[in-house]
Structures are given as C-alpha cells and as structure tokens.
Design an enzyme around this catalytic site. Structure first.
Site, PDB file in Angstrom:
ATOM      1  N   ARG A  16       1.332   2.866   9.246  1.00 15.01           N
ATOM      2  CA  ARG A  16       2.767   2.728   9.527  1.00 15.01           C
ATOM      3  C   ARG A  16       3.412   4.087   9.807  1.00 15.01           C
ATOM      4  O   ARG A  16       4.328   4.200  10.614  1.00 15.01           O
ATOM      5  CB  ARG A  16       3.469   2.065   8.350  1.00 15.01           C
ATOM      6  CG  ARG A  16       3.006   0.636   8.065  1.00 15.01           C
ATOM      7  CD  ARG A  16       3.359  -0.309   9.194  1.00 15.01           C
ATOM      8  NE  ARG A  16       2.941  -1.663   8.930  1.00 15.01           N
ATOM      9  CZ  ARG A  16       3.716  -2.596   8.406  1.00 15.01           C
ATOM     10  NH1 ARG A  16       4.952  -2.309   8.073  1.00 15.01           N
ATOM     11  NH2 ARG A  16       3.269  -3.813   8.215  1.00 15.01           N
ATOM     12  N   ALA A 442       7.797  -1.255  -0.232  1.00 15.85           N
ATOM     13  CA  ALA A 442       8.163   0.163  -0.246  1.00 15.85           C
ATOM     14  C   ALA A 442       9.503   0.390  -0.947  1.00 15.85           C
ATOM     15  O   ALA A 442       9.596   1.175  -1.896  1.00 15.85           O
ATOM     16  CB  ALA A 442       8.203   0.693   1.188  1.00 15.85           C
ATOM     17  N   ASP A 468       7.564 -11.331  -5.596  1.00  8.47           N
ATOM     18  CA  ASP A 468       6.909 -10.993  -4.327  1.00  8.47           C
ATOM     19  C   ASP A 468       5.615 -11.787  -4.292  1.00  8.47           C
ATOM     20  O   ASP A 468       4.825 -11.724  -5.234  1.00  8.47           O
ATOM     21  CB  ASP A 468       6.624  -9.488  -4.232  1.00  8.47           C
ATOM     22  CG  ASP A 468       6.296  -9.055  -2.803  1.00  8.47           C
ATOM     23  OD1 ASP A 468       5.442  -9.723  -2.171  1.00  8.47           O
ATOM     24  OD2 ASP A 468       6.868  -8.061  -2.337  1.00  8.47           O
ATOM     25  N   ASP A 470       3.190 -11.387  -2.142  1.00  9.58           N
ATOM     26  CA  ASP A 470       2.145 -10.645  -1.426  1.00  9.58           C
ATOM     27  C   ASP A 470       1.183  -9.964  -2.388  1.00  9.58           C
ATOM     28  O   ASP A 470       1.521  -9.666  -3.548  1.00  9.58           O
ATOM     29  CB  ASP A 470       2.764  -9.583  -0.526  1.00  9.58           C
ATOM     30  CG  ASP A 470       3.269 -10.173   0.781  1.00  9.58           C
ATOM     31  OD1 ASP A 470       2.956 -11.350   1.044  1.00  9.58           O
ATOM     32  OD2 ASP A 470       3.966  -9.462   1.520  1.00  9.58           O
ATOM     33  N   GLU A 473      -2.276  -4.244  -0.165  1.00  7.64           N
ATOM     34  CA  GLU A 473      -3.252  -3.854   0.848  1.00  7.64           C
ATOM     35  C   GLU A 473      -3.380  -2.336   0.861  1.00  7.64           C
ATOM     36  O   GLU A 473      -2.492  -1.625   0.390  1.00  7.64           O
ATOM     37  CB  GLU A 473      -2.821  -4.350   2.240  1.00  7.64           C
ATOM     38  CG  GLU A 473      -2.579  -5.848   2.338  1.00  7.64           C
ATOM     39  CD  GLU A 473      -3.867  -6.648   2.282  1.00  7.64           C
ATOM     40  OE1 GLU A 473      -4.961  -6.044   2.433  1.00  7.64           O
ATOM     41  OE2 GLU A 473      -3.794  -7.877   2.073  1.00  7.64           O
ATOM     42  N   ARG A 479       3.148   4.339   1.159  1.00  4.59           N
ATOM     43  CA  ARG A 479       4.590   4.391   0.953  1.00  4.59           C
ATOM     44  C   ARG A 479       5.054   3.566  -0.246  1.00  4.59           C
ATOM     45  O   ARG A 479       6.220   3.615  -0.602  1.00  4.59           O
ATOM     46  CB  ARG A 479       5.324   3.931   2.217  1.00  4.59           C
ATOM     47  CG  ARG A 479       5.032   2.505   2.589  1.00  4.59           C
ATOM     48  CD  ARG A 479       5.391   2.163   4.025  1.00  4.59           C
ATOM     49  NE  ARG A 479       5.213   0.747   4.308  1.00  4.59           N
ATOM     50  CZ  ARG A 479       4.032   0.185   4.511  1.00  4.59           C
ATOM     51  NH1 ARG A 479       2.938   0.921   4.477  1.00  4.59           N
ATOM     52  NH2 ARG A 479       3.930  -1.092   4.765  1.00  4.59           N
ATOM     53  N   GLN A 480       4.174   2.795  -0.862  1.00  5.87           N
ATOM     54  CA  GLN A 480       4.536   1.983  -2.027  1.00  5.87           C
ATOM     55  C   GLN A 480       3.901   2.658  -3.249  1.00  5.87           C
ATOM     56  O   GLN A 480       2.832   2.288  -3.701  1.00  5.87           O
ATOM     57  CB  GLN A 480       4.065   0.539  -1.802  1.00  5.87           C
ATOM     58  CG  GLN A 480       4.716  -0.067  -0.566  1.00  5.87           C
ATOM     59  CD  GLN A 480       4.242  -1.463  -0.226  1.00  5.87           C
ATOM     60  OE1 GLN A 480       3.627  -2.144  -1.040  1.00  5.87           O
ATOM     61  NE2 GLN A 480       4.509  -1.902   1.004  1.00  5.87           N
ATOM     62  N   VAL A 516      11.232 -16.690  -2.185  1.00  6.46           N
ATOM     63  CA  VAL A 516      12.616 -17.146  -2.268  1.00  6.46           C
ATOM     64  C   VAL A 516      12.955 -17.826  -0.951  1.00  6.46           C
ATOM     65  O   VAL A 516      13.121 -17.165   0.079  1.00  6.46           O
ATOM     66  CB  VAL A 516      13.578 -15.979  -2.549  1.00  6.46           C
ATOM     67  CG1 VAL A 516      15.008 -16.492  -2.707  1.00  6.46           C
ATOM     68  CG2 VAL A 516      13.160 -15.233  -3.800  1.00  6.46           C
ATOM     69  N   CYS A 597       8.362 -16.594  34.209  1.00  3.05           N
ATOM     70  CA  CYS A 597       7.652 -16.189  35.424  1.00  3.05           C
ATOM     71  C   CYS A 597       7.304 -14.706  35.412  1.00  3.05           C
ATOM     72  O   CYS A 597       6.307 -14.291  35.994  1.00  3.05           O
ATOM     73  CB  CYS A 597       8.480 -16.538  36.665  1.00  3.05           C
ATOM     74  SG  CYS A 597       9.989 -15.559  36.861  1.00  3.05           S
TER      75      CYS A 597
END
Length: 1019
Positions: A16, A442, A468, A470, A473, A479-480, A516, A597
């Site tokens: 990122r 983050a 959360d 998740d 990873e 950053r977390q 949520v 198109c």
C-alpha cells in the site's frame, strides 16, 4: 524486490505504501539512516512511523529514565521499565525494532547538550530532535547545515496542548515530485495559431493545470512540431491554457487529434537556519479561525525556552506567577521579531505556561505523523517539505482555571501529563466513557493506542467495544502497528485488544468479530446497543459502511467520529447530535462509468483497458463457471436435450452449451485455448473493427470516424519471443486449468514446455473471417442484456449438448471451480492476467502502458496508505473525542482535511445541522423524530388522526422502510384503516417500537416532509 544497497524490501509488506511513495522513493529510504532524539510521547510516535515506512536504519537516543507519567504518552514503555528506572531509549529499542524486520534499530543512552561532540551525526541523512533546549537545537541545526551534503534537520516540540514543527533541509533542496499526483493528461479539441497559442480541451473536460506547469504533446495532427516538446503553460480557464507563439511556419495549422501531458520537473527549495527563523518565522496557518495563533505560539515557545534557560525549569503547573513572568519575557522577545506582533494573545501565552509541563498524547500522535512524513521527504525528495514552521494548539480541551491545584496535582501515575492538560474531571469522564469503534485496521490500531494513553474506558462504568470481521494479513503489518508477524491470520479485533492491554492493562475492552450491517441490526447491534454508547468511532475503509454507521447514529442520536485516509490525504469529521450535519449531509459527486461501447471497442485510456481486462476475468473465470454449475445443479443433460427439442426455453442454455463444448481436460489444451483467446481478442477483434470502420470512414457531418478520443486499433501478432505474450499464455492457461479443475505442476509452467506446446499447436489458430455482428458506437447505449435465444440458437445448443453427450465423457458436465478475483495474493496469477490483458489492449490501441503495480492498484481498487497519515488523522480524531466528552460549543469542534504531501492542514468548524420548517412553530432537523405510543388496540385510523389533531396535517402515506403500510391510492389500502398497528406491522415479541416514515398533506393537497415517527406499540 532487492534494493541496490542489498537491503531486501518485501513487496507484500510495503504494497500500500509503494502506491504513495513510488519505487524510487522506496529505494532511497532503504538506503537512509535517521536519528530521533527524545523518546517521550512525540519522539516515540515519530520513531514508530519512520520504522514502519522502511528506512535502512534508525537510531533512537535518550538519556532519561522511564517515569510513571511517561506511560501516558509513551506506548512502548511498560510499568516494569518505570519500576526499574530503565532508560527510555534502551527499553523502547526492541519494541520499536519489532515493527519492521527490515529496519535496523539501535539506541543511544547519552544526552545532547551544549558541550556534546556532534561528529557522530555525520552518518545520518536526517536528524529529528524533540525535548531539547533551544540552544542545543540551534547548535545541532548549525552543525547539520555545515555538512556536505547537509544533514536534514527537524525539530518537534509539544508543551501541554501546544505543539510545533520546524524543518530545515539546507540552502538548496531538490523536490522531485511536489504533490505525488499523477500527471494530468487530456485530449485536445483545438490549438489556435496565435501568439500565444491557445489549447482547448476536448468535450469541456478540465485540464487541472496551474500556471507555470509544463506540458508536452503527442499525436497532434497539423502542428506536428509540438509533439515531443515541452512548454510552460498559462491557465486561461479550467478548460484552456496558452503555450508559446504558434504563428510561425514551423508549427503549421492544427488539424485534429492530440494529447497533452503534464511534465513534472524538479523544484529547488531554500531553507533558512533555525536561528534566522526565530526572528522571522514562516508559518503555515492551519485554522483560519485562529489567524494570530501561529505567531503567538511561536513567540510563546521562544519565551518558554528563555524562561527555562533563566530558571532552569519550566513554569509551574497552572501557576499565575510563572505565567505572568512568561508573559513578561514574551513581550521583551517580541521586539526582536522582524514582523512584530501588534497584539499579543495573553490568554494563549498563559495557557502555554499553565500546561507546559503536561503532554497531550493526541497532539503527539498528530505531530508524530506530520514530522515522520517530513523526515521521509527529507530522505527521498518526494512531496513538498514544510516551509518552515507549523504550530497547532488544542486549547478547546483545557479546563477552567482551577481555584486550587488539587484537581491537577501530580499523583505519580500514567495520567499526570494528561491531567495537567484537561483536568481531573474530564479525565474521570474519559475513564467512564462507553465507546463503540467499527474497524480495527490502520486507523483502528492507532485509535486503540490513543485510547490506552488517554485511559478511555478504564473505570468501572467505562468500556471500549470494538468489532472487525477481518483476519490479519501480512500487508497489514506496514501500517497497523499493533500487529506482528506471529499475528497473521488471527482476528484483528481480538489481537488489537490484546496488544492495547499491553500498553494499558487498566482498560475494559470487548472485542467482537461481527459485521455492522442490516443483518446484525436486530440481533447484535440493536438500537439499544447504540443508545448505551456515549459515542461511536468509524475506523472504516469504505463509503457504504460509513453511510450505514452514520444512519444508525442519527437514528439513535449518538455522536459519531468519522475519519479516513487515502495516501497522504486524510479527513476528520465530528458528528454531534442536534448540533452538526451528518456524514451523508454532504454527498461527493458519483464516479461516472465509461460508456459500454468505449470499454468494449473504443478505449482511449489505460483505465478503459484495465476495466476491459477485469470484465474478461470476471466473465471467463467467475461468471461463466458459476452459471455452468447452477445450470447443471437444476438439470440433467438428457432432460435438457429433451426440453430444448420440445421447444422449451432454458435460461443460460446457450452459454452453458458453449462452455461444455469447449471444455478442456489437459494443461496442454489450456495452453492452446489461451493461444486462441490471444488471437481472438488482440488480432481478430482489431481487424474486425477496421473492417467495419476503415480508417477513412466519415460521420454524417463529414468528420472522420477515427478521431479523438476514438483511436484505431492495430492487430497484434503473437510472438513467442515476446515476454508479455508468453506471460499472457501462462496466466490464462493457468486460470483455465484452475476453473476446470486440472492439476498442473511447475514443469507444466516452464517456459520450454509452453513454447513446445505453442509450436505444436500453432496450426490450430484460425484465419480471420469478418463478423457480421453489429458494433455499438452510441455512448448512451447501455450494456445489452442477455438476448432471447432464436430457433437457430436452440438448434445449435441441442447439437452441442448431443455432441458432448455422445462422446461418453461425463466430465463434460461435471462441476467447474469459479475463481474470485483476489488482488493481494500475487501467487494466484490473477493480477498477471489483468496486467497482460490491459497491457496488450493498450498496445493494440497505441495507449501508453504502465507498470504492473499501477495496473494492480486500479484493477484491485486499492486505496494507497501510509502510516504517517493514519497517525496524524487518529490524533485529530482523539482530540475531537475529548471535545465531545467535554461537550464544547459548535465553533470549538474542528473538522479537518489534510494532505501531508503539500503539506496542508485545514481545520474548520463543522457545518451546523440544517433545520426544516414545516410551518411557523413546527420544524425539525435530521436528528429529530416524533414519538407516538399506542396499545394493542390502536388502529391505523387513530395513528393518522394523531397527526391531524397534533400538527394539523393529514397523513397521506405511511411507510416502514421500503414497505408501504398505507398509501390511499393503492388498491385495498383504505380497508386497512380499521386494522390495528400491531396487526399491520407484525412486531416481534422483543420489538418495542418501529420507525416509520409519514408523508403529511396540507389543505392545498401538497406533501410536506416530516421527521421519522417512532411508534411505540405499548404492549
């Protein structure tokens, strides 16, 4: 990837951030060394952010021993460090090093004073000082300026609720990219032959340029001499700009086509020394409501250093005598400023004196993010550095001046520094706060750290609830910062809670893993749940979730703190019941999709090519396999043939028959199929377009069909020696194998094997035959829906199914394995396929290509992210949190927009809530709802009569969400008037009320809006 220095950088870890800084800046950082001096609240924030960014090495230096008050600002110190009086740098070093295995982190336990030999600083490219005297800062700054090349110097200070940043990057500093934005590029409508020549954009699309920008041209017809040359521009309007004198014969006459592109050139910035800037400061203004504050804070901090030098201490806490002495010093120093301050803000100077011994953790977080970003600019030349001072204050959180010092006296605990700044009463309210935070990514991690430092939810009645769904990873670790490698694949919320308790064990935290959303609205996150909370905090990464949380908080009249980041940009919004507008009060313009198109046949930008590649991926590897499986789950082959023969129409039969007839069973067949797809998509489609619309085709008005933005395609010839062609074959064959359940090995993927298969099957590639299918050219035409099958189609479908059935190969109908696009796993080949497809299509249409990283960001809709912005935003959110608890007035709240690349920090008063007037004496805002309580016998007629009797309006319609409860024009609805509300609404046993939408009708039969009506069943 490997850096030239031999320092290995993990693409997944930095994925990122690379979108923010770019490869060049990342390379420079991986070779750079930084020193951060002072490991208090500000210093540790800076060190954390710099290590997460990925420099080569960081040295943290501090001579102080850990104290109890340090625990309220220094999240890498523990109580055992305080008990053992351990050095702050020494204790923090291993915990800082854990943040990034690719950064070497060392510690020094010596102090810097006026007698220190500074020669050891020569090995650093950037030196960041905190918690030093002004004399020491000037000495270090002067030393850094004398080195060749100069050592970049940053000074950060936090005294109570006041903070400052100073940057000096030398007499000449080269900025390679001032803003980090992609170069502007646009099609040209006309270029005049004039002095100067005027360039106008096609279709009134804004050029986005500024006077002084430099552009180059390509594909211009007529004025070919412009192509490839650079010209400075002067903006005339949002849609036009001037270049040079185009009247000479050299330039010819503009005919058609052409694209301009902005060229980013390096910029040289000059910096003054700290000693010079003391008397002539250059300050940016973050808050327009505090126009005089920056210069007053500058003068106050200058005076504070003089006070400390004179008395060998800082002013005593909330001491009037010392505050008056500081004010006296400040008045004397003001005469030394070249731009004398006419009116000194005495209240501000006294507040600085009162709180200078305190440290406000949220301000450390904010400035820690800003200063770390400045350090990265110093190392890389990426983005515009601060020139040269930034001052912030948070006086809104200060308590009223205490009559006695009992409420702010030191208690030798972790909240001593905070107590000085906000007072004991607010500290207690914070400790008893009930907070609900959604998201532990983050921003969530940074917020949890701030909660720990502030003591949020640490008392008996307080609690932090986080959720959360998740898992962690590897790409999150950059950053977390609460997560470490051994946390990968563990729940974010649970892990964040555990890591936060390491910082402050006193917190009460409940970690949940629910989403949520409407599905959890009646089971987990009910109205009662929201009403039990003092405030909610969004730590989300998508607009849909933000809007949902905004709606839930409005319904339950709960305060909400909203924030977000995108690269170096960030925003903060305080949403206060009955006081401010909500998140959805301001709506961003929707992103306009390219016409069907354009994507299918007439791309003009790389984004169009990437979207086409994504569509190809979804169609071939996800949608068609899913349709195949669904079809055969509902039918058998023999039944299908019989039904089609009998004239029955079966949804999906045409596509499924094609898929079945083209089924492959070996990896070699997958390679051959990929080769056929190449020719079909990149050769035959181009030839078919040119067959339908030759290059000299003209429109009814006489203009050429192939003119900007339409670009004629060039058929691509498959070349075995071309690496892009081979990568396309490998990635496509692999995906076909995956969806058909064909096992493959690394030997199958070997280049030699792929080439052998291609050579062996080259004769199977068909010659081009023009198609008679209509090519859509109308940009207003939507994507066509699946057409109904004709009798001819049905006959072909039967023939295909019969052929597969007669082959006695039941595998032809066995399940496929649909693939879901996953951008973050580079081993799955998904991005390889998108990159190849997009790049080949760009080549086909002579569109400029970009690297794989660029394609991955757009295809995966990846939001660029960097820890510095996240830290700064989280600090600003935490400041607003304290204001919410204190219940300040509207003008004291601050929404914020920042862009650390420029750098810009804009603080502004939130928009007030808008009031809708129904009639004189009757109005409402988005925060209001009307209450009505019935009983088990309360009828719809009584419900409607209530509004006539109380408000003077007839209820013309009653809705529950999207469901129509009562709409008089609907058949049978008037019969509902005598029905009870219980029977009509059918509440569950535990449902005490429902929120209804009631349309009100005036005597003149006009509908007027009303607020939601909360109907209590009274059961």
């Amino acid at each position: 990837m490997m850096m030239d220095s031999g320092c290995e950088i993990d693409d997944t870890l930095y994925s990122r951030q690379r979108y923010v800084l770019g490869d060049s800046a990342m390379h420079k950082m991986a070779k750079s060394t930084v020193l951060v001096y002072g490991l208090g609240g500000l210093g540790i924030e800076i060190a954390k952010n710099i290590v997460l960014a990925g420099v080569k090495s960081l040295t943290i230096q501090d001579a102080e021993a850990a104290t109890a008050s340090d625990l309220g600002v220094q999240f890498f110190l523990r109580e055992v460090d305080v008990l053992n009086r351990r050095n702050r740098a020494e204790s923090s070093c291993p915990r800082v090093a854990e943040l990034n295995p690719y950064v070497s982190v060392d510690s020094l336990t010596t102090s810097i004073d006026e007698n220190t030999d500074l020669s050891y600083l020569k090995k650093y490219q950037c030196v960041v000082l905190t918690e030093v005297s002004l004399k020491v800062a000037i000495k270090v700054n002067d030393y850094c300026r004398t080195q060749q090349p100069p050592i970049k110097f940053i000074l950060g200070q936090v005294y109570g609720v006041f903070g400052s940043v100073f940057c000096d990057f030398g007499a000449e500093f080269e900025v390679m990219d001032t803003d980090g934005e992609e170069s502007r590029e646009n099609f040209i409508s006309t270029i005049t032959k004039a002095n100067p020549g005027v360039v106008t954009c096609l279709d009134d699309i804004r050029h986005g340029l500024e006077t002084g920008d430099v552009v180059t041209f390509k594909e211009v017809r007529g004025m070919e001499a412009l192509n490839g040359r650079m010209f400075p521009v002067k903006v005339m309007s949002p849609f036009s700009f001037t270049i040079c004198d185009t009247t000479s014969d050299e330039f010819g006459v503009y005919q058609r086509d052409g694209i301009f592109k902005q060229i980013k050139l390096p910029k040289i910035m000059q910096f003054s020394s700290l000693s010079n800037e003391l008397c002539e400061p250059t300050c940016i203004l973050p808050d327009l409501s505090k126009f005089e504050a920056p210069n007053n804070i500058h003068l106050g901090m200058y005076g504070l250093h003089s006070f400390r030098e004179k008395y060998n201490r800082l002013p005593d806490v909330w001491c009037d005598q010392d505050a008056n002495e500081l004010l006296k010093i400040v008045r004397e120093l003001s005469n030394q400023l070249k731009n004398k301050i006419e009116s000194i803000d005495e209240t501000l100077i006294k507040n600085l004196s009162y709180t200078s011994r305190g440290v406000f953790a949220p301000l450390c977080a904010t400035l820690g993010g800003i200063i770390a970003q400045e350090a990265l600019k110093a190392l890389t030349g990426k983005f515009t550095p601060l020139s040269q001072w930034l001052y912030l204050d948070v006086c809104e959180v200060l308590p009223a001046k205490p009559e006695t010092n009992d409420v702010i006296k030191a208690r030798n605990d972790r909240y001593d520094g905070l107590r000085i700044c906000i007072g004991e009463e607010l500290c207690e309210k914070v400790a008893n706060l009930k907070v609900f935070m959604v998201g532990c990514g983050a921003i969530g991690c940074e917020m949890m750290k701030n909660y720990a430092l502030l003591g949020v939810g640490s008392a008996g009645n307080g609690k932090i609830t986080i959720t959360d769904n998740d898992l962690i990873e590897k790409s999150n670790l950059n950053r977390q910062f609460l997560f470490r490698p051994h946390h990968i694949q563990k729940p974010k919320s649970v892990t964040a809670a555990q890591s936060t308790l390491d910082i402050n064990p006193q917190l009460n935290i409940e970690a949940q893993q629910h989403k949520v959303c409407p599905q959890t609205e009646n089971s987990v996150y009910t109205d009662e749940f929201f009403c039990d909370k003092d405030l909610c905090v969004n730590a989300l990464d998508n607009v849909e979730a933000r809007r949902y949380m905004d709606a839930r908080c409005i319904t339950n009249q709960t305060a909400l703190l909203e924030s977000g980041t995108m690269g170096t940009k960030g925003h903060v919004q305080a949403i206060v019941p009955h006081l401010t507008e909500s998140y959805t009060s301001q709506v961003d313009p929707p992103d306009l999709d390219a016409p069907f198109c354009t994507i299918k046949s007439f791309p003009s930008s790389l984004e169009h090519c990437i979207q086409w590649a994504r569509d190809k991926f979804e169609s071939a590897f996800s949608q068609k396999p899913a349709l195949f499986n669904k079809f055969w789950s509902e039918h058998t082959p023999k039944d299908v043939i019989q039904k089609l023969t009998d004239g029955c129409s079966l949804d999906g039969a045409i596509q499924v028959s094609k898929t079945s007839s083209r089924r492959v069973y070996t990896f070699e067949q997958c390679v051959s199929l990929a080769r056929l797809k190449f020719t079909k998509d990149f050769d035959h489609k181009a030839k078919n377009l040119l067959h339908a619309f030759p290059l000299d085709t003209k429109l009814p008005d006489g203009s050429l069909f192939w003119q900007s933005p339409k670009r004629p395609p060039t058929p691509l010839e498959f070349t075995m020696s071309d690496e892009l062609c081979l990568l396309y074959i490998v990635s496509t064959a692999r995906l076909f194998a995956d969806v058909w359940g064909i096992k493959w090995t690394e030997e199958d993927m070997a280049r030699e094997n792929i080439l052998r298969i291609l050579q062996r099957n080259e004769h199977l590639v068909p010659e081009f035959v023009p198609s008679n299918k209509r090519i859509e050219t109308d940009e207003n035409s939507p994507k066509p829906a699946n057409k109904e099958s004709s009798l001819d189609d049905e006959q072909k479908v039967v023939e295909r199914f019969q052929k597969v059935l007669s082959s006695n190969n039941e595998k032809g109908f066995s399940s496929m394995f649909p693939v879901s696009f996953e951008k973050d796993d580079d081993s799955n080949g998904h991005i390889d396929f998108i990159y190849c497809c997009a790049s080949l299509r760009a080549m086909m249409y002579n569109i400029e290509r970009e690297d794989r990283l660029h394609v991955k960001r757009i295809a995966g809709r990846i939001v660029p992210a960097i820890a510095t912005t996240t830290a700064a935003v989280s600090g600003l959110v935490s400041i607003e949190l304290l204001k919410l608890v204190k219940q300040v007035s509207l003008e004291e709240y601050k929404n914020c927009f920042l862009n650390l690349a420029l750098p810009i920090v804009v603080l502004s008063e939130p928009g007030p809530v808008q009031r809708t007037i129904i009639k004189d004496g009757l109005s409402f805002t988005l925060w209001d709802f009307w209450k009505l309580t019935g009983n088990k016998d309360f009828t719809l007629q009584q419900f409607i009569n209530h509004f006539k009797e109380k408000y003077g309006f007839e209820a013309s319609a009653v809705l529950h969400g999207a469901r129509m409860v009562y709409v008089p024009i609907m058949p049978g609805h008037k019969k509902r008037l005598n029905m009870t509300m219980v029977k009509l609404l059918k509440p569950t046993r535990d449902k005490k009320y429902m929120d209804l939408i009631v349309s009100l009708e005036t005597d003149s039969h006009e509908d007027v809006p009303g607020p939601p009506v909360r109907y209590y069943f009274g059961l």
